[in-house]
Design a protein around this motif. Structure first.
Motif, mmCIF file in Angstrom:
data_model
loop_
_atom_site.group_PDB
_atom_site.id
_atom_site.type_symbol
_atom_site.label_atom_id
_atom_site.label_comp_id
_atom_site.label_asym_id
_atom_site.label_seq_id
_atom_site.Cartn_x
_atom_site.Cartn_y
_atom_site.Cartn_z
ATOM 1 N N THR B 226 0.832 -1.201 0.000
ATOM 2 C CA THR B 226 0.000 0.000 0.000
ATOM 3 C C THR B 226 0.867 1.251 0.000
ATOM 4 N N ARG B 228 3.852 1.624 -1.066
ATOM 5 C CA ARG B 228 4.489 1.821 -2.372
ATOM 6 C C ARG B 228 3.469 2.344 -3.375
ATOM 7 N N ALA B 229 2.245 1.833 -3.277
ATOM 8 C CA ALA B 229 1.211 2.268 -4.216
ATOM 9 C C ALA B 229 0.879 3.741 -4.031
ATOM 10 N N LYS B 230 1.242 4.277 -2.863
ATOM 11 C CA LYS B 230 1.021 5.703 -2.656
ATOM 12 C C LYS B 230 2.064 6.535 -3.384
#
Lengths: 482, 325, 674
Positions: B226, B228-230
């Protein structure tokens, strides 16, 4: 008979463990999941070469565990055979040269002259010089020829080593061909070919390569040892190579016998605490928290001191010095076991707590399967990998502990050869000028080889049996000591 | 949360009693005081009178747990159990074989022990965590593999060799610092630097490898994905997300040893001739001074239990799930 | 709903061409995504539909360039608003992640960092992509929490994820994804871990946010119902490839690919109620390490012929904007009959069992309470009323479905009936014999009459035992002699081969494991089997196989089932009677036609309407159920449902209604039932 076989208690236990391992191996062959896990260990080159090195150490240790008392020369008038009080082992017999050819005091590795000058008479004049050694290089007419002699011996030693290696590998491949029912040449090729991700063969290559290195080193060492002290001599002139070899058994015993105490305690208590819960759990948790709260070394120290008192006040229990040292070693293993079962017990308890809630345990309960049977059939087999991993991982920690404990003076009997006593005896000599380094170096090299191989092997076993389970390097002693 | 801490505190009491009982059993029941006297006096001087004298000097001539001859409360208190074990709860350790007061000795030796232990602890933690983070940052590269191999090799070397090797190289060959000894004040630095360094280097292997597995464990968690997805940078993911979560298991191993720092280090202090509690213990073991060993066992356990309590408290600080539940 | 014509008018926001993603696995390189082409337009929801292992999550990872350590993009292009993503540097890509495109994940419980507050986690996005810090960031985060419908948002900003319920966590995830104001939202199974009433809330929220913001959404799911409710356009994935792409209307009226059709047929629902067999797809998804030559579905396809095995099919038009990768639609193959005959064989309805028969199992006022311990001395301060007075009857050969959301106590009921958990109060009797009063040894003989099949096929078989041993264990424990012949017979009875007895559980797929578990419970010839969500861990096609098996066994052996589930569709398919549980109590119980056809309790109604249906009417707004399931440790007073009930009145908060039925209608526990 020329000798009287003598079984020390530690010998009995060690051989019993060997028998246990063989039985375990057969059990593993029948159990699919164990066989698969061991296969994964076998696929790892690092693991197989570590295992080969460990096997070499183990064979030294086992040779050193066949004890006997030699027969004394028959005395006149006595028909009854008399046996020496000195207890020897098969290893002692094999390396009798090393054991018997003592110098006066220190000598450097492969030296021809003593380490200290002595006053001696040469051509009627008193001079101070380094005397020739009694054994090291004594066969040399001219000491200047030492280097070429060494080179010659190294070459022939390496040659014979490789010859032996070739024979061993040849036979091994032959046996493999026989077992697989494949032609010899094809087996040779498959053994030597590197595997692909798909085929993943057992890493025999690594074994044979390691064996080759070991054979060469062994050959050279043997060739040199026939005329020199390869690792020098110690303060009383004993060959350091001999001492190192004798220390291997001690290290192995400490590393393995301790588990005889640890395992039953940890498995039984962990299983009961986790499965029964309630009152049992509280009591067992209390017990291991109490034991755990006493810092490891101090608890060991206190127990060892008390054990010393017992041994010292009962000299009548032991016939020979070897038996006394042996009893002390066993007591040390017992004490190490008593103080180190808590970690594994806690792990097993936690895992049992998880397992007993699993559906297959519930399913067994739904059939009315009894508690004892559930523990034996459903819980214990699913804990075995943890036990096994703990076993191999503890080994190296215990070997290291021995050195530290012996240094502190609560390890093995001072008359017993061990890496700890070697280091302890040698460390004071570092202040000499020039430095007496070889005892330390020998202990360092052998210990590093043993512990590193054990660590690498343990890693492979852990990865093969349970890649996800978290393992912490548990060191009984290092926590406080270093 | 306060109830939780009080509960842990209450739980410590039976454990301390257990420890006390074990030491009592170990030191007075496994071997009777007579046995110990006989051994300490040596074979030559063993006469019944000598044994009685030896026992009387040390207060070992009392009954074990119940003094029927004594009046009133003394029936229970004028015994070895009370004198030697129960009094330890009040930090009254009695006298060593050389006649010195153990409590005083401990007080004076704590300073030097801490002088080594604290810098070692802080520096060690910093170095190992950084090293482990570095390995994790470069995971799946040659650097990581090399680092792990280095760690395994480092942890395969006995602590003794680190000390001997360090002393030999740094003090003897390079002549940088004194080989051993200790002095108070600022001078202490030159005596301390080597043992501290050796201890840090010696500990890197095992700890860094352990921390690395902890970090790797965390790095595969969903919340890291999560993060990293930010669009956070890898460093930020590592420090803010991974490190913060991995601190929780690290704390269990670390906080518990903080109180034990008082105990000093057996090996380092004896090798470097530092007059701390570690060398005190070693000397006591060497001279078979049971009173001192017994006291150290008890203190060690008390400190460990304090460590457990601190661990519990530190949990509440770093893990909101514990704090707020 | 944007029709196909609208679709072509707008430039695609996301354009994926020939995307290939691979994984380095020990078994070789697995091509998890193999040549994907699709696009998503602004304001549109594109659904990627597929069963587990088809590569749909890897696709999401590849788009975000967030693949596992062993994964990598091996080819193709991904364009977001005309910008090629695959060639960006990692730093440029980071700027895109969280701002241009954001992602939400399946497990809200693990996808949020447990040690950071909600504000900190949302704040990170605001700071990274919007440059907001301090008070403005807080204000913005508050707006976002309000936007996703988190009550009392100002206070909850400083709370940690564990203080939120599952649905609320997913809302936080959505708020976090919205913080960067993304143009594309990738939702990877966003509601799979949620209960059905919460799922409805979250899906509504997603749809509303998309409308308001004109976002493009890439929805990844295995659930046809969710697709029907959300998607404008659908792509079906199989073994790493897209095999059909269609607009919503076309897909739900005439799915083109044989696989798509079978997915619909395998779905249990009321239409095939009457215990007919469901269509199943034989076999399982091929491993992605396979080097494929023909069509990837050919081995499992009922219509495959030689060409399918030899030649990989190209895209063919199957209708307006509907494309399919199947040789059947090749104009050259026009001679072949395209329509798929119903594979499912309809079995005559056997609903006419005598109703008057005495109940096999009779449960009266069953209670299971767990103590809550608190404080210094761990005193019992309360009880979790997991089961709080449940009564039900099951007649021989019939199925009672126990329906409810997670935490309602339905599994506890099942375990308490078998005395795997000791009931606190109440009675359970089997064949008129009171189970609760039996001694351990007497209980043992009764064990042969009742068995259980568990939810997780991976946790319910001991990995260290051979299948034969697993099945034989029950027979052995109950002295029924588990010999090889009996085991072989059982294996064949559940559709496995007899020689599988020597294998270990890890060699079997999830569906096969569940068959083994069923065989184990059959081994002792029980009259009643408690099935605890036996298909919820399985893919739809495999679920159909298991449901068919259970139905067949019931017909052949006259078994009674207590079928515990949250899946209403499954209930419709195989149950005779239904009991609906809410927070430890049964709120409605009756025959399946009554309860599902004409629900009386407001909760039942809400539950039924929240279930997404795999048909075109799905987009109609359900009767919404606000709020979360309360904790059974502290249930609301009176009727447990009253805080969420649209019809609640004062009385509901004080008096608990009693379960009662009138006029032959189903019993219901509600003061104001219809």
């Amino acid at each position: 008979m020329d000798f009287k076989p003598l079984l020390l208690w530690s010998d009995i236990l060690l051989w019993a463990m060997v028998a246990g391992c063989v039985a375990l191996a057969f059990y593993c062959r029948r159990q699919d999941y164990l066989r698969r896990a061991w296969r994964r260990v076998g696929e790892s080159g690092v693991a197989m070469s570590s295992a080969t090195i460990l096997a070499a150490f183990v064979s030294v240790g086992l040779l050193d565990s066949l004890h006997y008392q030699p027969r004394l020369p028959a005395q006149e008038g006595s028909t009854e055979a008399q046996y020496a009080p000195e207890v020897l082992s098969a290893l002692d017999a094999l390396v009798a040269d090393l054991r018997l050819n003592k110098e006066k005091t220190y000598s450097a590795p492969l030296a021809t002259h003593a380490f200290a000058k002595e006053t001696m008479e040469r051509d009627g004049v008193q001079t101070r010089d380094y005397p020739r050694l009694k054994w090291g290089g004594a066969h040399l007419e001219d000491v200047a020829g030492r280097d070429s002699d060494l080179a010659r011996r190294a070459a022939s030693g390496a040659f014979y080593g490789l010859l032996l290696w070739a024979a061993v590998v040849g036979v091994a491949v032959g046996l493999m061909a026989l077992a697989r029912g494949a032609p010899y040449g094809a087996t040779c090729r498959t053994v030597w070919q590197p595997g692909t991700a798909a085929t993943r063969p057992i890493a025999w290559r690594a074994v044979f390569a390691t064996l080759a290195v070991l054979s060469v080193i062994g050959g050279i060492t043997a060739a040199w040892a026939a005329g020199y002290h390869v690792f020098g001599t110690d303060k009383v002139g004993q060959d350091v190579l001999y001492l190192s070899l004798k220390s291997v058994r001690t290290a192995l015993l400490i590393g393995t016998l301790t588990t005889l105490v640890t395992l039953p305690l940890a498995v039984a208590l962990g299983l009961i605490a986790g499965f029964r819960g309630g009152w049992w759990d509280d009591a067992i948790q209390y017990l291991y928290t109490v034991l755990n709260s006493i810092p490891g070394v101090l608890l060991i120290a206190a127990m060892v001191l008390m054990m010393q008192v017992v041994i010292d006040t009962h000299p009548e229990w032991f016939e020979t010095a070897a038996e006394r040292a042996d009893a002390r070693l066993l007591a040390l293993c017992f004490i190490l076991g008593l103080t180190s079962w808590t970690g594994l017990c806690r792990l097993l308890r936690a895992e049992t707590l998880k397992l007993r809630e699993l559906d297959y345990v519930q399913a067994a309960r739904a059939f009315g399967v009894g508690d004892a049977r559930i523990m034996a059939r459903h819980i214990l087999p699913n804990l075995m990998h943890i036990v096994l991993i703990a076993l191999v991982m503890d080994f190296s920690g215990l070997v290291l502990s021995e050195a530290v404990l012996s240094y502190i003076g609560i390890g093995v009997d001072s008359s017993m050869n061990s890496f700890g006593t070697m280091i302890n005896a040698a460390r004071l000599e570092l202040s000499r000028e020039p430095v007496v380094w070889w005892s330390l170096a020998a202990a360092f090299v052998l210990m590093l080889a043993l512990v590193l191989a054990a660590n690498l092997f343990a890693d492979a076993v852990r990865d093969a049996f349970d890649p996800r389970f978290q393992w912490r390097a548990r060191r009984v002693v290092k926590k406080v000591a270093a | 949360m306060i109830a939780y801490i009080i509960r842990r505190l209450l739980y410590a009491i039976p454990i301390l009693i257990g420890v006390n009982l074990i030491t009592f059993l170990l030191f007075f029941v496994v071997n009777s005081p007579d046995d110990i006297a006989r051994m300490q006096l040596g074979a030559k001087r063993v006469t019944p009178e000598a044994i009685e004298k030896w026992k009387a000097e040390r207060g070992y001539d009392k009954p074990m747990v119940w003094n029927a001859a004594a009046p009133g409360v003394a029936k229970a208190t004028d015994t070895i159990l009370f004198d030697k074990s129960v009094r330890m709860f009040a930090l009254d350790f009695g006298r060593a074989d050389d006649g010195r007061d153990i409590a005083l000795e401990i007080k004076s030796r704590m300073g030097p022990s801490l002088a080594i232990a604290i810098p070692t602890f802080i520096l060690g933690l910093f170095v190992t965590v950084s090293f482990a983070l570095l390995l994790v940052f470069f995971r799946n590269t040659a650097l990581d593999v090399g680092g792990v191999v280095l760690c395994v090799a480092a942890m395969s070397i006995s602590g003794l060799f680190y000390i001997i090797g360090g002393q030999y190289l740094v003090s003897k060959v390079w002549n940088l610092v004194p080989i051993s000894g200790y002095s108070g004040g600022l001078d202490a630095g030159k005596f301390l630097i080597l043992p501290v360094l050796i201890s840090v280097v010696g500990g890197i292997g095992a700890s860094a490898r352990w921390y690395r597995t902890l970090f790797l464990e965390e790095i595969n968690k969903d919340y890291v994905r999560t993060a990293r997805a930010k669009g956070l940078s890898e460093l930020r993911v590592l420090f803010r997300h991974v490190l913060k979560n991995a601190m929780i298991p690290i704390l269990t191993g670390v906080v518990v040893v903080i109180p034990l720092l008082f105990m000093g280090s057996l090996l380092l202090e004896s090798f470097f001739g530092i007059p701390g509690l570690g060398s005190y213990t070693i000397d006591a073991i060497g001279s078979q001074d049971f009173a001192v060993v017994r006291s150290m066992v008890f203190i060690g356990s008390v400190l460990y239990i304090i460590g457990l309590l601190l661990t519990d408290i530190s949990y509440t600080l770093v893990d909101p799930r514990v704090r707020l539940n | 709903m944007s029709g196909p014509d609208v679709r072509h008018a707008v430039e695609p926001l996301l354009e994926v061409r020939g995307l290939i993603a691979e994984l380095d696995t020990p078994a070789g390189v697995a091509r998890a995504v193999d040549g994907l082409d699709f696009e998503v337009r602004a304001g549109e929801t594109m659904a990627l539909l597929g069963e587990s292992g088809c590569g749909k999550s890897m696709t999401a990872g590849a788009l975000m360039r967030l693949l596992p350590d062993v994964g990598y993009i091996a080819g193709g292009s991904v364009k977001l608003a005309g910008r090629e993503l695959t060639t960006l540097t990692e730093a440029q890509m980071r700027e895109s992640r969280g701002s241009d495109m954001a992602m939400i994940f399946q497990e809200p419980a693990t996808s949020l960092n447990p040690v950071l507050t909600v504000l900190q986690q949302i704040g990170e996005v605001l700071a990274t992509h919007r440059g907001l810090r301090g008070a403005p960031a807080r204000a913005r985060a508050l707006e976002l929490l309000n936007a996703v419908g988190i009550p009392d948002a100002a206070r909850r900003l400083d709370e940690y994820p564990f203080q939120f319920s599952g649905g609320m966590k997913q809302r936080v995830m959505i708020a976090m994804a919205l913080a960067g104001e993304p143009r594309l939202l990738i939702a990877d199974e966003p509601t799979t871990a949620l209960d059905v009433t919460i799922q409805a809330q979250v899906l509504d929220l997603l749809a509303r946010l998309q409308r308001e913001r004109g976002m493009a959404v890439l929805l990844i799911t295995h659930d046809l119902g969710v697709v029907a409710r959300m998607a404008h356009h659908i792509g079906v994935m199989y073994a790493g490839q897209l095999i059909e792409q269609a607009p919503r209307a076309a897909f739900f009226t005439r799915p083109a690919h044989p696989y798509s059709k079978l997915l619909f047929d395998a779905l249990p629902d009321a239409a095939r109620h009457g215990r007919g067999e469901l269509a199943t797809i034989p076999g399982s998804v091929p491993p992605l390490t396979t080097a494929f030559t023909g069509c990837r579905f050919a081995d499992r396809c009922p219509q495959a012929w030689s060409r399918c095995h030899d030649e990989a099919p190209a895209w063919h038009e199957a209708g307006e904007a509907q494309r399919v990768r199947c040789h059947l639609y090749d104009p050259a193959e026009a001679a072949r009959a395209v329509p798929l005959a119903a594979v499912a064989s309809q079995v005559a309805a056997d609903d006419r069992l005598p109703r008057a028969q005495a109940p096999l199992l009779s449960v009266r006022d069953l209670k299971v309470h767990f103590p809550i311990r608190r404080g210094v001395l761990q005193r019992v301060v309360g009880q979790v009323r997991a089961v709080d007075g449940v009564s039900l009857d099951i007649r021989p050969g019939r199925t009672l479905a126990l329906v409810g959301e997670s935490g309602c106590g339905k599994t506890t009921v099942g375990k308490a009936i078998l005395r795997l958990i000791e009931p606190t109060d109440g009675s359970v009797s089997l064949d008129g014999q009171d189970v609760g009063s039996l001694s351990r040894s007497a209980l043992r003989s009764l064990r042969a009459r009742m068995q259980m099949v568990f939810q997780d096929p991976y946790g319910s078989l001991n990995p260290r035992m051979r299948v034969g041993e697993i099945i034989g264990e029950g027979m052995g424990a109950l002295q029924q002699g588990g010999d090889g012949v009996a085991v072989a017979r059982l294996l064949e009875q559940v559709g496995l081969r007899a020689d599988m007895a020597d294998r270990y559980p890890h060699e079997f797929s999830g569906g096969q494991r569940q068959r083994i578990a069923i065989a184990r419970s059959l081994a002792v010839q029980p009259a009643l089997i408690v099935c605890d969500e036996p298909t919820s861990a399985l893919d739809v096609s495999v679920q159909a196989q298991i449901l068919n098996l259970l139905g067949r066994l019931q017909r052949d052996m006259g078994l009674a089932y207590l079928f515990i589930t949250h899946n209403i569709a499954v209930v419709e398919h195989l149950a005779h009677d239904v009991a609906v549980m809410y927070l430890g109590r049964i709120v409605e119980i009756g025959s399946v036609d009554q309860v599902l056809g004409a629900p009386r309790h407001p909760y039942t109604k809400a539950l039924l309407s929240a279930v997404p249906r795999a048909d075109l009417d799905a987009a109609t707004l359900p009767q919404k159920l606000a709020g979360d399931l309360p904790s059974p440790a502290d249930p609301p007073s009176g009727c447990h449902f009253h805080p969420r009930c649209p019809r609640a009145q004062a009385r509901c908060g004080t008096d608990a209604p009693v379960l009662e039925g009138r006029d032959g209608r189903q019993a219901v526990a509600c003061w104001f039932a219809d």
